[in-house]
Write a protein that holds these residues in place. Structure first.
Motif, short mmCIF file in Angstrom:
data_model
loop_
_atom_site.label_atom_id
_atom_site.label_comp_id
_atom_site.label_asym_id
_atom_site.label_seq_id
_atom_site.Cartn_x
_atom_site.Cartn_y
_atom_site.Cartn_z
N VAL A 1 0.87 -1.17 0.00
CA VAL A 1 0.00 0.00 0.00
C VAL A 1 0.91 1.23 0.00
O VAL A 1 1.94 1.24 0.67
CB VAL A 1 -0.90 -0.01 1.26
CG1 VAL A 1 -1.64 1.31 1.41
CG2 VAL A 1 -1.86 -1.19 1.22
N SER B 1 -4.48 1.21 -2.58
CA SER B 1 -4.26 -0.21 -2.30
C SER B 1 -3.23 -0.79 -3.26
O SER B 1 -2.82 -0.15 -4.24
CB SER B 1 -5.57 -0.97 -2.42
OG SER B 1 -6.11 -0.85 -3.74
N LYS B 2 -2.83 -2.02 -3.00
CA LYS B 2 -1.75 -2.63 -3.76
C LYS B 2 -2.06 -2.73 -5.25
O LYS B 2 -1.18 -2.51 -6.08
CB LYS B 2 -1.46 -4.03 -3.20
CG LYS B 2 -0.94 -4.01 -1.78
CD LYS B 2 -0.75 -5.41 -1.24
CE LYS B 2 -0.35 -5.38 0.23
NZ LYS B 2 -0.18 -6.73 0.80
N SER C 1 -8.55 0.47 -4.70
CA SER C 1 -9.14 1.29 -3.63
C SER C 1 -8.24 2.47 -3.34
O SER C 1 -7.01 2.33 -3.30
CB SER C 1 -9.31 0.46 -2.36
OG SER C 1 -10.22 -0.60 -2.55
N THR C 2 -8.88 3.61 -3.15
CA THR C 2 -8.14 4.81 -2.77
C THR C 2 -8.89 5.53 -1.66
O THR C 2 -10.09 5.35 -1.47
CB THR C 2 -7.94 5.77 -3.95
OG1 THR C 2 -9.23 6.23 -4.40
CG2 THR C 2 -7.20 5.11 -5.09
N TYR D 1 -0.45 -2.40 5.16
CA TYR D 1 -1.86 -2.32 5.53
C TYR D 1 -2.50 -1.06 4.98
O TYR D 1 -1.88 0.00 4.90
CB TYR D 1 -2.00 -2.38 7.05
CG TYR D 1 -1.37 -3.60 7.65
CD1 TYR D 1 -0.11 -3.55 8.24
CD2 TYR D 1 -2.01 -4.84 7.58
CE1 TYR D 1 0.48 -4.68 8.77
CE2 TYR D 1 -1.42 -5.98 8.10
CZ TYR D 1 -0.18 -5.89 8.69
OH TYR D 1 0.40 -7.02 9.20
N TYR D 2 -3.79 -1.18 4.65
CA TYR D 2 -4.54 -0.07 4.07
C TYR D 2 -5.05 0.83 5.19
O TYR D 2 -6.22 0.79 5.56
CB TYR D 2 -5.69 -0.63 3.23
CG TYR D 2 -6.39 0.38 2.37
CD1 TYR D 2 -7.67 0.83 2.69
CD2 TYR D 2 -5.79 0.88 1.22
CE1 TYR D 2 -8.32 1.75 1.90
CE2 TYR D 2 -6.43 1.80 0.41
CZ TYR D 2 -7.71 2.22 0.76
OH TYR D 2 -8.35 3.14 -0.04
#
Length: 122
Positions: free
Chosen positions: A33, A52-53, A57-58, A101-102
């Motif tokens: 992340v 995210s990786k 997702s942002t 981690y997010y």
């Protein structure tokens, strides 16, 4: 040696735009992340945005929502922060960081760049 390097900072007038880049060396960014943080003089470090990786997702802080966009190109091992409608209060040193981690909590990030200065002034 694992390293993150930010670039793209500078001086811009209010209402202007900048695109920051975060490049990794020694490791592949798609395992992490990536978060962007900023720190203004006399203020605590603030989480700005994260991705995210896989880029699916942002998150953006309320202070920049609708003005800043985070994206990544894992093939190029790069993450970007497109900043538009810049305000004087956006003036800060901007850092990218890599973590597992997010979360938008700086202590959870493992690797940090040296920062790039963004100054918004007329």
């Amino acid at each position: 040696q694992l390293q993150l390097v930010e670039s793209g900072g500078g001086l811009v007038q209010p209402g202007g735009s900048l695109r920051l880049s975060c490049a990794a060396s020694g490791f592949t960014l798609d395992d992490y992340v990536i978060g962007w943080f900023r720190q203004a003089p006399g203020k605590e470090r603030e989480g700005v945005s994260l991705i995210s990786k896989n880029g699916g997702s942002t998150y953006s802080a309320d202070s920049v929502k609708g003005r800043f966009t985070i994206s990544r190109d894992n093939a190029k091992n790069l993450v970007y922060l497109q900043m538009s409608s810049l305000k004087p209060e956006d003036t800060a040193v901007y850092y990218c960081a890599a973590g597992r981690y997010y979360v938008m909590t700086s202590s959870w990030y493992d690797y940090w760049g040296q920062g790039t200065q963004v100054t918004v002034s007329s």
